[in-house]
Design a protein around this motif. Sequence first.
Motif, PDB file in Angstrom:
ATOM      1  N   SER A   5       0.833  -1.194   0.000  1.00  0.00           N
ATOM      2  CA  SER A   5       0.000   0.000   0.000  1.00  0.00           C
ATOM      3  C   SER A   5       0.868   1.243   0.000  1.00  0.00           C
ATOM      4  O   SER A   5       2.059   1.194   0.323  1.00  0.00           O
ATOM      5  N   ILE A   6       0.225   2.356  -0.347  1.00  0.00           N
ATOM      6  CA  ILE A   6       0.874   3.669  -0.316  1.00  0.00           C
ATOM      7  C   ILE A   6       0.283   4.450   0.848  1.00  0.00           C
ATOM      8  O   ILE A   6      -0.933   4.579   0.967  1.00  0.00           O
ATOM      9  N   TRP A  95      -2.118   8.197 -10.033  1.00  0.00           N
ATOM     10  CA  TRP A  95      -0.937   7.333 -10.105  1.00  0.00           C
ATOM     11  C   TRP A  95      -1.183   6.025  -9.357  1.00  0.00           C
ATOM     12  O   TRP A  95      -0.913   4.943  -9.882  1.00  0.00           O
ATOM     13  N   ALA A  96      -1.699   6.119  -8.125  1.00  0.00           N
ATOM     14  CA  ALA A  96      -1.956   4.906  -7.334  1.00  0.00           C
ATOM     15  C   ALA A  96      -2.939   3.993  -8.055  1.00  0.00           C
ATOM     16  O   ALA A  96      -2.766   2.773  -8.067  1.00  0.00           O
ATOM     17  N   ALA A  97      -3.943   4.585  -8.688  1.00  0.00           N
ATOM     18  CA  ALA A  97      -4.953   3.794  -9.407  1.00  0.00           C
ATOM     19  C   ALA A  97      -4.365   3.125 -10.647  1.00  0.00           C
ATOM     20  O   ALA A  97      -4.860   2.078 -11.081  1.00  0.00           O
ATOM     21  N   SER A  98      -3.307   3.685 -11.211  1.00  0.00           N
ATOM     22  CA  SER A  98      -2.720   3.144 -12.442  1.00  0.00           C
ATOM     23  C   SER A  98      -1.741   1.995 -12.195  1.00  0.00           C
ATOM     24  O   SER A  98      -1.369   1.284 -13.134  1.00  0.00           O
ATOM     25  N   LEU A  99      -1.307   1.824 -10.967  1.00  0.00           N
ATOM     26  CA  LEU A  99      -0.304   0.807 -10.649  1.00  0.00           C
ATOM     27  C   LEU A  99      -0.907  -0.591 -10.657  1.00  0.00           C
ATOM     28  O   LEU A  99      -2.115  -0.759 -10.738  1.00  0.00           O
ATOM     29  N   ASN A 100      -0.036  -1.582 -10.559  1.00  0.00           N
ATOM     30  CA  ASN A 100      -0.450  -2.986 -10.469  1.00  0.00           C
ATOM     31  C   ASN A 100      -1.237  -3.391 -11.716  1.00  0.00           C
ATOM     32  O   ASN A 100      -2.309  -3.980 -11.633  1.00  0.00           O
ATOM     33  N   GLY A 104      -4.581  -0.916  -9.599  1.00  0.00           N
ATOM     34  CA  GLY A 104      -4.421   0.047  -8.516  1.00  0.00           C
ATOM     35  C   GLY A 104      -3.737  -0.527  -7.297  1.00  0.00           C
ATOM     36  O   GLY A 104      -3.630  -1.738  -7.121  1.00  0.00           O
ATOM     37  N   VAL A 105      -3.255   0.383  -6.474  1.00  0.00           N
ATOM     38  CA  VAL A 105      -2.625   0.055  -5.199  1.00  0.00           C
ATOM     39  C   VAL A 105      -3.365   0.865  -4.140  1.00  0.00           C
ATOM     40  O   VAL A 105      -3.639   2.048  -4.355  1.00  0.00           O
ATOM     41  N   PRO A 106      -3.712   0.251  -3.006  1.00  0.00           N
ATOM     42  CA  PRO A 106      -4.407   1.007  -1.967  1.00  0.00           C
ATOM     43  C   PRO A 106      -3.612   2.249  -1.541  1.00  0.00           C
ATOM     44  O   PRO A 106      -2.403   2.177  -1.319  1.00  0.00           O
TER      45      PRO A 106
END
Length: 165
Positions: A5-6, A95-100, A104-106
């Motif tokens: 998570s971030i 950015w967080a939503a675009s990862l993985n 997304g990443v929480p």
Amino acid sequence: MPPASIYALHGFLGSGKSTLARRLEHEVPALRLSSDDWMVQLFGPDPPEEVFRSGLARVSALIRLQAERVLSLGVSVVLDEGYWTRASRDELRSWAASLNGGLGVPLFLYAVTVPEAEARARIERRNHEPGALFVSQATFSAFLPTFEALQPDEPRPVSSRADLS
């Protein structure tokens, strides 16, 4: 293993972001990435304004790259950067939503606030600590109008903290 998570910190100079970031890195656990720490290592404790502005943009980009790599390894990150503007927080969420792979990443956003007088006093104390990024009272005053508090239509933070010393 829980997913990576971030943990991002929103607050102005002297609000207690770094104090909370240090706590979170142990509690989560996570890798703490601090723009202040990188600035001091790369440009010294009191870089001139022109170096600071361009250097901070470069440091933020490097932190983002490191965070992506660490998250891809399954390790959480604490981003100790401030996210002073609505645009920077919107970009962080995107950015967080675009990862993985787009899944997304929480993202957990913490808002850290203290009264201005306390923030100024903390900056003065911090300026005397070895390895700290120096912030003059004039710089504090110059940056204050650029700070944008969370807006009512923004997703609410995980926590609003004003109790850090």
